[in-house]
Design a protein around this motif. Structure first.
Motif: not given
Length: 436
Positions: A6-8, A219, A224-226
């Motif tokens: 679910n990470k970009k 990250q 953290k979102k990548w």
């Protein structure tokens, strides 16, 4: 690895500080590399005033760095085995050390060996630096940034000419100081990379099955979102990829095109540019320095034009046309050596601008031809093939120029450029969509 799905995709992250640090680190290295290659011609001219140097030694000293660059095939292979980070952290320090050593010897054989070592260090920036750059840059920025670093390489190459002219008055030591002057640029690159500590390549780590460390780097640098793109997280780990893969059914055409166009381009570009003082002298111009400066300005302008328009024209058409225009201009120049001086200067300028505009493909196109699993090896192999052309140009052209005249030397360049046009026109693969 499911928690990372679910990470970009980090390759779509906006341009940020880590991207800028990587870009600056590679650009500084490119300036040092371009300067190292460009300075040898003026050093040889200065050495000829004090040493009895034959045309063979002129060719060997001038091509020594290019011979070392043939080691790109091994540096690229090593980078695909051990990664990008450590090689880029040390090569500029080694280049600085080798440059300083040149101050302490006038032995031509030892100087030739040192120049080969410098070429090996440049090979790391050519292959490993380009791989790291394209593997970190956002997809929408990758090709633009990779083409623009040629401006910095060209800047280093071009400024070597006026700096080399400025360095004089040191007697027999002058030519050695000229060769060693690259240390100023290489040390800046080395210290910058140490200060900002280049990150490793997430794509390379993923290709080796090290998904956890790859995501940690992403990250840490981006947030953290990548994370890794899903297709990389599903890679079957590549522990060992044979160099012979480049010559199998899938990669053979790509290897021929990448190495072939690069070799033909390098033959003419380095053969003319490195021995520019000797070429200009034999053209019987009243002022050899002004045409030389105009020629180098033409190179920089040509690369700038290439950077601006290369993403708006297909790779195949652009490459083929740069070869044809430069071939026609150098061919006409070979037939016009007794013409008006400014006609010769204009033809020389057209040659410089057209040939140098194609330099933007040296990094972008060769990188686009190969996927991440074998990218550094593929790019390194193309560079190694190109160095055969560069070596032949810098070794043979001064000998041909001395024994058979400038017209013959330029006609040989014409043949090499026509061959490059044929390779691109017949075999080139269109990869422009990969950078959009």
């Amino acid at each position: 690895m499911q928690e990372n799905y679910n990470k970009k995709n980090y390759q779509y992250a906006p341009f940020s500080k880590v991207h800028l640090r990587v870009y600056i680190a590679i650009c500084l290295g490119q300036i040092a590399c371009g300067y190292s290659l460009g300075i040898s011609g003026l050093a040889i001219e200065a050495a000829n005033k004090y040493l009895n140097i034959t045309s063979i030694w002129n060719g060997l000293i001038g091509s020594g760095t290019l011979i070392g660059l043939g080691g790109s095939i091994f540096m690229g292979r090593l980078a695909d085995k051990i990664g990008r980070h450590h090689m880029l952290m040390i090569n500029m320090y080694v280049l600085s050390f080798l440059s300083i050593i040149q101050l302490f010897t006038s032995n031509l054989l030892f100087t030739f060996i040192i120049r080969i070592g410098i070429g090996l260090m440049i090979a790391i920036d050519y292959t490993v630096g380009n791989a790291l750059l394209i593997e970190w840059m956002p997809i929408q920025e990758g090709a633009k940034k990779q083409s623009s670093i040629l401006l910095y390489w060209t800047l280093g190459f071009v400024i070597s000419y006026p700096i080399g002219l400025i360095i004089h008055g040191f007697g027999p030591l002058t030519w050695r100081i000229i060769l060693a002057s690259v240390v100023f640029f290489s040390l800046i690159a080395a210290l910058y990379r140490t200060s900002f500590n280049l990150p490793g390549s997430p794509s390379w780590l993923a290709s080796r099955g090290n998904f956890v460390d790859a995501n940690k780097i992403i990250q840490y640098q981006l947030g953290k979102k990548w994370g890794l793109p899903k297709h990389l997280e599903r890679y079957k780990p590549v522990k060992s990829l044979s160099w012979t893969e480049l010559f199998n059914k899938h990669y053979l055409r790509r290897t021929i095109v990448g190495g072939g166009f690069y070799a033909c381009q390098s033959f003419a570009y380095f053969g003319i540019s490195i021995f520019l003082p000797l070429i200009l002298k034999s053209m019987n111009l009243q002022n050899n320095y002004l045409p030389g400066i105009i020629y180098n300005i033409g190179i920089f302008v040509g690369v700038s034009i290439g950077v601006v328009i290369f993403n708006h024209i297909g790779r195949k058409i652009f490459l083929t046309s740069t070869f044809l225009i430069s071939a026609i201009s150098i061919g006409l120049l070979a037939l016009s050596l007794h013409a008006n001086a400014w006609i010769k200067v204009v033809l020389f300028l057209i040659f410089a601008m057209s040939l140098s505009s194609g330099l933007v493909f040296d990094y972008t196109y060769t990188t686009e031809l190969f996927d991440v699993k074998i990218r550094a090896t593929g790019v390194g192999t193309c560079i190694a093939i190109s160095r055969i052309g560069a070596f032949l140009g810098t070794f043979l052209l001064p000998i041909i120029n001395q024994n058979y005249g400038t017209s013959t030397a330029m006609f040989i360049c014409f043949i090499a450029l026509v061959l490059g046009a044929l390779i691109c026109g017949i075999l080139a693969i269109e990869t422009a969509a990969l950078s959009k």
